[in-house]
Design a protein around this motif. Structure first.
Motif, mmCIF file in Angstrom:
data_model
loop_
_atom_site.group_PDB
_atom_site.id
_atom_site.type_symbol
_atom_site.label_atom_id
_atom_site.label_comp_id
_atom_site.label_asym_id
_atom_site.label_seq_id
_atom_site.Cartn_x
_atom_site.Cartn_y
_atom_site.Cartn_z
ATOM 1 N N ILE A 274 0.838 -1.199 0.000
ATOM 2 C CA ILE A 274 0.000 0.000 0.000
ATOM 3 C C ILE A 274 0.874 1.250 0.000
ATOM 4 C CG2 ILE A 274 -1.667 1.352 1.335
ATOM 5 C CD1 ILE A 274 -2.809 -1.345 2.314
ATOM 6 N N GLU A 275 1.869 1.295 0.866
ATOM 7 C CA GLU A 275 2.764 2.445 0.970
ATOM 8 C C GLU A 275 4.130 1.962 1.437
ATOM 9 O OE1 GLU A 275 3.303 6.297 3.842
ATOM 10 O OE2 GLU A 275 1.267 5.739 3.298
ATOM 11 N N PRO A 276 5.144 2.015 0.569
ATOM 12 C CA PRO A 276 6.486 1.591 0.989
ATOM 13 C C PRO A 276 6.953 2.443 2.169
ATOM 14 C CG PRO A 276 6.392 1.857 -1.384
ATOM 15 C CD PRO A 276 5.113 2.405 -0.824
ATOM 16 N N THR A 277 7.104 1.813 3.308
ATOM 17 C CA THR A 277 7.421 2.552 4.528
ATOM 18 C C THR A 277 8.197 1.656 5.485
ATOM 19 O OG1 THR A 277 6.431 3.905 6.258
ATOM 20 C CG2 THR A 277 5.215 1.947 5.624
ATOM 21 N N SER A 278 8.531 2.171 6.634
ATOM 22 C CA SER A 278 9.293 1.412 7.625
ATOM 23 C C SER A 278 8.405 0.412 8.352
ATOM 24 C CB SER A 278 9.898 2.374 8.650
ATOM 25 O OG SER A 278 8.866 2.985 9.399
ATOM 26 N N LYS A 279 9.045 -0.500 9.087
ATOM 27 C CA LYS A 279 8.283 -1.459 9.896
ATOM 28 C C LYS A 279 7.438 -0.722 10.921
ATOM 29 C CE LYS A 279 11.845 -3.728 11.270
ATOM 30 N NZ LYS A 279 12.796 -4.637 11.907
ATOM 31 N N GLN A 280 8.007 0.290 11.530
ATOM 32 C CA GLN A 280 7.305 1.014 12.582
ATOM 33 C C GLN A 280 6.094 1.776 12.034
ATOM 34 O OE1 GLN A 280 9.887 3.387 14.957
ATOM 35 N NE2 GLN A 280 8.475 3.403 16.664
ATOM 36 N N ALA B 1 4.325 0.892 9.461
ATOM 37 C CA ALA B 1 3.376 -0.035 8.841
ATOM 38 C C ALA B 1 2.046 -0.060 9.594
ATOM 39 C CB ALA B 1 3.971 -1.442 8.785
ATOM 40 N N ALA B 2 2.085 0.103 10.910
ATOM 41 C CA ALA B 2 0.841 0.108 11.701
ATOM 42 C C ALA B 2 -0.065 1.261 11.275
ATOM 43 C CB ALA B 2 1.159 0.204 13.186
ATOM 44 N N ARG B 3 0.514 2.434 11.036
ATOM 45 C CA ARG B 3 -0.278 3.583 10.604
ATOM 46 C C ARG B 3 -0.943 3.300 9.258
ATOM 47 N NH1 ARG B 3 0.391 6.908 6.693
ATOM 48 N NH2 ARG B 3 2.559 6.326 6.385
ATOM 49 N N VAL B 4 -0.186 2.719 8.328
ATOM 50 C CA VAL B 4 -0.719 2.418 7.002
ATOM 51 C C VAL B 4 -1.876 1.435 7.108
ATOM 52 C CG1 VAL B 4 -0.162 1.384 4.765
ATOM 53 C CG2 VAL B 4 1.474 2.920 5.863
ATOM 54 N N LEU B 5 -1.710 0.402 7.929
ATOM 55 C CA LEU B 5 -2.771 -0.591 8.092
ATOM 56 C C LEU B 5 -4.005 0.008 8.762
ATOM 57 C CD1 LEU B 5 -0.612 -3.671 9.109
ATOM 58 C CD2 LEU B 5 -1.886 -3.364 6.977
ATOM 59 N N GLU B 6 -3.807 0.864 9.768
ATOM 60 C CA GLU B 6 -4.948 1.513 10.420
ATOM 61 C C GLU B 6 -5.713 2.380 9.434
ATOM 62 O OE1 GLU B 6 -3.225 3.554 13.752
ATOM 63 O OE2 GLU B 6 -3.427 1.807 15.053
ATOM 64 N N GLU B 7 -4.993 3.109 8.567
ATOM 65 C CA GLU B 7 -5.650 3.933 7.561
ATOM 66 C C GLU B 7 -6.421 3.076 6.557
ATOM 67 O OE1 GLU B 7 -2.628 6.389 5.816
ATOM 68 O OE2 GLU B 7 -2.461 7.654 7.602
ATOM 69 N N ALA B 8 -5.965 1.837 6.355
ATOM 70 C CA ALA B 8 -6.640 0.928 5.434
ATOM 71 C C ALA B 8 -7.808 0.203 6.099
ATOM 72 C CB ALA B 8 -5.644 -0.094 4.889
ATOM 73 N N GLY B 9 -7.955 0.390 7.414
ATOM 74 C CA GLY B 9 -9.063 -0.228 8.124
ATOM 75 C C GLY B 9 -8.743 -1.591 8.700
ATOM 76 N N VAL B 10 -7.463 -1.905 8.860
ATOM 77 C CA VAL B 10 -7.029 -3.184 9.416
ATOM 78 C C VAL B 10 -6.472 -2.932 10.817
ATOM 79 C CG1 VAL B 10 -5.394 -5.090 9.155
ATOM 80 C CG2 VAL B 10 -6.452 -4.082 7.133
ATOM 81 N N ALA B 11 -6.803 -3.780 11.755
ATOM 82 C CA ALA B 11 -6.240 -3.684 13.103
ATOM 83 C C ALA B 11 -4.847 -4.300 13.100
ATOM 84 C CB ALA B 11 -7.132 -4.402 14.107
ATOM 85 N N PRO B 12 -3.795 -3.479 13.183
ATOM 86 C CA PRO B 12 -2.438 -4.020 13.097
ATOM 87 C C PRO B 12 -1.972 -4.658 14.404
ATOM 88 C CG PRO B 12 -2.333 -1.670 13.427
ATOM 89 C CD PRO B 12 -3.794 -2.022 13.316
ATOM 90 N N VAL B 13 -1.007 -5.550 14.280
ATOM 91 C CA VAL B 13 -0.364 -6.093 15.482
ATOM 92 C C VAL B 13 0.521 -4.988 16.053
ATOM 93 C CG1 VAL B 13 -0.403 -8.479 14.673
ATOM 94 C CG2 VAL B 13 1.573 -7.050 14.178
ATOM 95 N N SER B 14 0.879 -5.082 17.315
ATOM 96 C CA SER B 14 1.702 -4.049 17.934
ATOM 97 C C SER B 14 3.135 -4.117 17.393
ATOM 98 C CB SER B 14 1.722 -4.228 19.451
ATOM 99 O OG SER B 14 2.409 -5.421 19.780
ATOM 100 N N TYR B 15 3.851 -2.998 17.512
ATOM 101 C CA TYR B 15 5.233 -2.957 17.029
ATOM 102 C C TYR B 15 6.130 -3.952 17.774
ATOM 103 C CZ TYR B 15 9.723 -1.266 15.420
ATOM 104 O OH TYR B 15 10.978 -1.177 14.892
ATOM 105 N N PRO B 16 5.995 -4.098 19.110
ATOM 106 C CA PRO B 16 6.806 -5.119 19.778
ATOM 107 C C PRO B 16 6.544 -6.537 19.244
ATOM 108 C CG PRO B 16 5.969 -3.581 21.389
ATOM 109 C CD PRO B 16 5.301 -3.254 20.086
ATOM 110 N N THR B 17 5.285 -6.834 18.940
ATOM 111 C CA THR B 17 4.951 -8.139 18.357
ATOM 112 C C THR B 17 5.612 -8.294 16.994
ATOM 113 O OG1 THR B 17 2.827 -8.190 19.521
ATOM 114 C CG2 THR B 17 3.057 -9.645 17.599
#
Length: 145
Positions: free
Chosen positions: A114-120, A122-138
Motif C-alpha cells: 500500500i505504501e512503501p514505509t518502515s516497519k514502525q 506499517a501500523a499507521r498504514v494498516l490503520e488507515e486501510a481499516g485493518v487492526a495491526p499487530v503491535s510494534y513489539p509483536t
C-alpha cells in the motif's frame, strides 16, 4: 522530484519555512517563505507555502452537480477491494505457505504494498486501510522467525 515544504530551525530559535523546488547534483533550489516564532505562525506559513506549490492548478471540472458536502456520512474507511486483491495475490504467490500463515508477515507485506514505509510506520498504514495491526513489539519479536 516534486516540490515539498521544509521546516528547519533557525539560529534565533524560530522555524524557517521553505519550499524545496528541486534538487540537482546536490544543489537544492530553495524558496524561503518566512520564519515562525510560534505554532500559529508556523501553520500560516506552511499554508502559504502549500498554496504557492499548487498555484495555477485549477480544479478539474467533471460536470457533476455540486451538492452540500457537509452532510456526507462516512460509513467506513476499510479499503476492502484493495485488501482483498493483495490477500489473493499473497496466497496465489504462495507466501501464506512459505511464511507458515504468519499474520505478522502478511500485515507487513500488505502495508508495504500500500505504501512503501518502515516497519514502525506499517501500523499507521494498516490503520488507515481499516485493518487492526499487530503491535510494534509483536512485529519485532515475530519477524526474525
Amino acid at each position: 522530484m516534486s516540490p515539498y515544504v521544509r521546516k528547519v530551525p533557525t539560529a534565533s530559535g524560530a522555524k524557517a519555512v521553505q519550499i524545496i523546488w528541486s534538487k540537482k547534483r546536490g544543489h537544492a533550489e530553495v524558496e524561503h517563505i518566512g520564519s515562525a516564532h510560534d505554532e500559529a505562525e508556523l501553520e500560516l506559513l506552511t499554508a502559504v507555502a502549500r498554496q504557492r506549490i499548487h498555484a495555477g492548478q485549477d480544479e478539474l471540472d467533471l460536470g457533476l452537480p455540486v451538492g452540500d458536502q457537509s452532510s456526507v456520512e462516512i460509513l467506513g474507511t476499510r479499503m476492502g477491494r484493495l485488501l482483498d486483491a493483495i490477500g489473493a495475490v499473497y496466497r496465489q504467490l504462495g507466501f501464506d505457505t512459505v511464511a507458515g500463515a504468519d499474520e505478522v508477515f502478511e500485515q507487513l507485506v500488505t502495508a508495504r504494498i500500500i505504501e512503501p514505509t518502515s516497519k514502525q510506520d506499517a501500523a499507521r498504514v494498516l490503520e488507515e486501510a481499516g485493518v487492526a495491526p499487530v503491535s510494534y513489539p509483536t512485529l519485532k519479536r515475530r519477524l526474525p522467525g
